[in-house]
Design an enzyme around this catalytic site. Sequence first.
Site, PDB file in Angstrom:
ATOM      1  CG  HIS A  55      -2.074  -0.910   1.136  1.00 44.13           C
ATOM      2  ND1 HIS A  55      -3.062  -0.771   0.179  1.00 44.13           N
ATOM      3  CD2 HIS A  55      -2.425  -1.984   1.890  1.00 44.13           C
ATOM      4  CE1 HIS A  55      -3.966  -1.731   0.352  1.00 44.13           C
ATOM      5  NE2 HIS A  55      -3.592  -2.477   1.380  1.00 44.13           N
TER       6      HIS A  55
ATOM      7  CB  CYS B 218      -2.326   3.117  -4.962  1.00 41.78           C
ATOM      8  SG  CYS B 218      -3.412   1.679  -4.822  1.00 41.78           S
TER       9      CYS B 218
END
EC number: 3.4.22.71
Length: 258
Positions: free
Chosen positions: A137, A237
Amino acid sequence: MKIIRRIIFIIALIVFIGSGIYLGKYFYDRHVSSQNMDAVKSLLVTEAEDESADLPARTQDDILVRYSQLYEQNTDMAGWITIEGTNIDYPVMYIQGDNETYLHSNFNKEYDAGGVPFIDGNNILDPRDDNLVIYGHNMNDKSMFQNLMNYKEYSFYEEHPVVQFDTIKELGSYDIAAVILAKASAPGDEGFHYDHSYSFDSEEAFQEYWRNIQALSLYDTGITPEYGDQLITLSTCEYSQEDGRLAVIAVKRDATSK
């Protein structure tokens, strides 16, 4: 009018208090997550190498002693990733066919919004695929793979050109070959999918893959992998576009290099 202003004030106060509670909980949860990861790191074993063989110490099951206690605690552990000079210093998990468990779970499989880095469940580890895709993440507290964002700048790459990715059985140093911006995709989508490129059945297939990577690259690192090399792809991301992703592709150094 006074009633309306009072209502607006009450609503604003509720929103303010609610936002404060949310932020407080977020930072508390991240603090707990950091403490949990510190506890995981405390299980790394400091073991002197066998100087006569110039090899790291291993258990009877051929597990690197450094990671043996962690593997005993959770056999989903596949290795450890470190980029010197960054916050990236984490265990890497793997469950074949599963990309959900460690998306929002910590090393002990307890809920954690930040999860823990993990290898794509579509990868095969034995025998190893040509390209292991590792997800992490992009967290606001700069944990997990957030520091990969710095690779948008060539100067940062110059200062941090190597990824250390050890499996539980083998040490590995990887030279970064490309940094790309792309979009998330599903297996059935048309076009090139950097995150679904696990192995290459021919040199032509590999060269096509690498041409696609070069087309997405932010800059030239001067490093060109060859067919048969072992690759890792670190993916996280990236928010400059919808469903954006940033990926760092690195190639394993010769086994004799340190």
